[in-house]
Design an enzyme around this catalytic site. Structure first.
Site, PDB file in Angstrom:
ATOM      1  N   HIS A  36      -5.607   3.664  -1.874  1.00 53.48           N
ATOM      2  CA  HIS A  36      -6.947   3.985  -1.371  1.00 53.48           C
ATOM      3  C   HIS A  36      -7.325   5.376  -1.866  1.00 53.48           C
ATOM      4  CE1 HIS A  36      -9.675   4.295   2.495  1.00 53.48           C
ATOM      5  NE2 HIS A  36     -10.327   4.584   1.380  1.00 53.48           N
TER       6      HIS A  36
ATOM      7  N   ASN B  42       0.851  -1.194   0.000  1.00 48.09           N
ATOM      8  CA  ASN B  42       0.000   0.000   0.000  1.00 48.09           C
ATOM      9  C   ASN B  42       0.889   1.247   0.000  1.00 48.09           C
ATOM     10  OD1 ASN B  42      -1.428   2.297   1.093  1.00 48.09           O
ATOM     11  ND2 ASN B  42      -3.100   0.914   1.578  1.00 48.09           N
TER      12      ASN B  42
ATOM     13  N   HIS C  74       0.944   6.271   1.792  1.00 53.06           N
ATOM     14  CA  HIS C  74       1.766   7.201   2.588  1.00 53.06           C
ATOM     15  C   HIS C  74       2.728   8.007   1.725  1.00 53.06           C
ATOM     16  CE1 HIS C  74       0.106   5.892   6.230  1.00 53.06           C
ATOM     17  NE2 HIS C  74       1.152   5.420   6.864  1.00 53.06           N
TER      18      HIS C  74
ATOM     19  N   GLU D 188      -8.524   0.455  -3.150  1.00 51.56           N
ATOM     20  CA  GLU D 188      -9.389   0.490  -1.958  1.00 51.56           C
ATOM     21  C   GLU D 188     -10.303   1.689  -2.079  1.00 51.56           C
ATOM     22  OE1 GLU D 188      -7.211   0.778   1.637  1.00 51.56           O
ATOM     23  OE2 GLU D 188      -6.174  -1.100   1.350  1.00 51.56           O
TER      24      GLU D 188
ATOM     25  N   GLU E 268     -10.923  -9.516   2.871  1.00 47.17           N
ATOM     26  CA  GLU E 268      -9.668  -9.171   3.538  1.00 47.17           C
ATOM     27  C   GLU E 268      -9.977  -9.032   5.023  1.00 47.17           C
ATOM     28  OE1 GLU E 268      -7.280  -5.989   1.881  1.00 47.17           O
ATOM     29  OE2 GLU E 268      -6.373  -5.574   3.836  1.00 47.17           O
TER      30      GLU E 268
ATOM     31  N   ARG F  29      -7.243  12.861   0.609  1.00 49.53           N
ATOM     32  CA  ARG F  29      -6.164  13.351   1.491  1.00 49.53           C
ATOM     33  C   ARG F  29      -4.784  12.876   1.046  1.00 49.53           C
ATOM     34  NH1 ARG F  29      -7.198  10.012   7.054  1.00 49.53           N
ATOM     35  NH2 ARG F  29      -9.248  10.954   6.862  1.00 49.53           N
TER      36      ARG F  29
ATOM     37  N   HIS G 209      -3.676  -4.847   7.611  1.00 57.65           N
ATOM     38  CA  HIS G 209      -3.779  -3.685   8.515  1.00 57.65           C
ATOM     39  C   HIS G 209      -2.909  -3.886   9.743  1.00 57.65           C
ATOM     40  CE1 HIS G 209      -5.172   0.004  10.256  1.00 57.65           C
ATOM     41  NE2 HIS G 209      -5.775   0.265   9.116  1.00 57.65           N
TER      42      HIS G 209
ATOM     43  N   THR H 142      -8.064   3.578   8.167  1.00 60.84           N
ATOM     44  CA  THR H 142      -9.270   2.758   8.207  1.00 60.84           C
ATOM     45  C   THR H 142      -9.363   2.084   9.575  1.00 60.84           C
ATOM     46  OG1 THR H 142      -8.729   2.318   5.905  1.00 60.84           O
ATOM     47  CG2 THR H 142     -10.560   1.077   6.836  1.00 60.84           C
TER      48      THR H 142
ATOM     49  N   ARG I 131      -9.539   8.032  -1.322  1.00 62.78           N
ATOM     50  CA  ARG I 131     -10.518   8.454  -0.314  1.00 62.78           C
ATOM     51  C   ARG I 131     -11.376   9.573  -0.867  1.00 62.78           C
ATOM     52  NH1 ARG I 131      -8.768   6.654   5.169  1.00 62.78           N
ATOM     53  NH2 ARG I 131     -10.564   7.835   5.863  1.00 62.78           N
TER      54      ARG I 131
HETATM   55  N1  PXP Z   1      -5.748  -3.185   4.160  1.00 58.84           N
HETATM   56  C1  PXP Z   1      -6.689  -2.207   4.163  1.00 58.84           C
HETATM   57  C2  PXP Z   1      -8.056  -2.564   3.713  1.00 58.84           C
HETATM   58  C3  PXP Z   1      -6.378  -0.902   4.560  1.00 58.84           C
HETATM   59  O1  PXP Z   1      -7.333   0.051   4.563  1.00 58.84           O
HETATM   60  C4  PXP Z   1      -5.047  -0.599   4.930  1.00 58.84           C
HETATM   61  C5  PXP Z   1      -4.679   0.794   5.323  1.00 58.84           C
HETATM   62  O2  PXP Z   1      -4.900   1.677   4.293  1.00 58.84           O
HETATM   63  C6  PXP Z   1      -4.107  -1.637   4.894  1.00 58.84           C
HETATM   64  C7  PXP Z   1      -4.479  -2.928   4.529  1.00 58.84           C
HETATM   65  C8  PXP Z   1      -2.680  -1.405   5.249  1.00 58.84           C
HETATM   66  O3  PXP Z   1      -2.574  -1.080   6.591  1.00 58.84           O
HETATM   67  P1  PXP Z   1      -1.169  -0.614   7.184  1.00 58.84           P
HETATM   68  O4  PXP Z   1      -0.864   0.714   6.547  1.00 58.84           O
HETATM   69  O5  PXP Z   1      -1.430  -0.518   8.651  1.00 58.84           O
HETATM   70  O6  PXP Z   1      -0.175  -1.652   6.804  1.00 58.84           O
END
Ligand code: PXP
Length: 243
Positions: free
Chosen positions: A43, A7, A10, A70, A151, A49, A191, A101, A45
């Protein structure tokens, strides 16, 4: 062996801090692929952001592995997804005030809204995964909605104190994972996963895709994106080869 979804939200968060053009998440995606990412996750959003519409458009053209978008089950975002047709969409809950999330999507409590979105995505040829808590009722409703995958939210496991509390959360994930697979669903997890806590999750039987963001980007600041992804990929490989 579970595949690794990276992901890159960031990276866009840093760019948006100055509303400039760098760092570009598109570059991060290319480096993540070179480091061994099997999936690139972003993602989009509603408040934009971090990831912007342009990012998803360019990534749709440039990402060579699977692109996982996402999004919330909201009409305006669904329209964008149906136009871009990424191979996979993961539906997540979204609240404007949240830092990230928080819980899983309450599929059981929002069947009509979620179903309308899934139906549109399916018509556009997009595979759908639902981000849910490790809860049998949510899994059962997901199955009834005909999605390909769920997921499971690993946040409670990630936040639990190392020891019996974490073990209990792992067992909940294992049990829910078994239930999902027995229901015919593909099992994704994510997550809060880090270099320290990923191995037991990667070993959950049938774990097919792990989505990891924060920990990889945090490490990338120190060692570079490609190397950070390579290290995470190695841990996942080791988890399956040592079983
Ligand atoms: N899976 C989903 C559905 C998420 O929303 C996120 C965060 O955007 C992640 C995985 C990844 O989470 P983390 O950034 O804590 O690794």
């Amino acid at each position: 062996m579970a595949t690794l979804g990276v992901n890159i939200d960031h990276v866009a968060t840093i760019r948006q801090a100055r509303k400039t053009i760098e760092p570009d998440p598109v570059w991060a995606a290319a480096l993540a692929e070179l480091g061994g990412a099997d999936v690139i996750t972003v993602h989009l959003r509603e408040d934009r952001r971090h990831i912007q519409d342009r990012d998803v458009r360019v990534l749709r053209e440039t990402v060579q592995v699977k692109l996982n978008l996402e999004m919330a089950a909201e009409p305006s975002i669904t329209e964008i997804a149906c136009a871009l047709r990424p191979p996979q969409v993961t539906l997540v809950p979204e609240r404007r005030e949240e830092v990230t999330t928080e819980g899983g999507l309450d599929v059981a409590g929002n069947i009509d809204r979620v179903k309308a979105c899934i139906d549109q995505l399916h018509q556009a040829g997009v595979e759908v995964s639902l981000f849910i808590d490790p809860d049998e009722r949510q899994i059962e409703v997901s199955r009834l909605l005909n999605v390909a995958a769920v997921e499971l939210h690993t946040g409670a496991y990630a936040d639990a104190a190392v020891g019996p509390a974490q073990q209990r959360e792992l067992e909940k994930l294992e049990q829910a994972g078994r239930f999902a697979i027995d229901s015919g669903l593909i099992l994704h997890l994510g997550h809060g996963l880090t270099y320290r806590n990923v191995i037991p999750v990667a070993r959950i039987p049938g774990a097919c895709e792990l989505n990891i963001g924060h920990s990889i980007v945090a490490r990338a600041v120190m060692v570079g994106f490609q190397e950070a992804v390579r290290e995470m990929k190695l841990l996942i490989q080791r988890a399956s080869s040592a079983q």
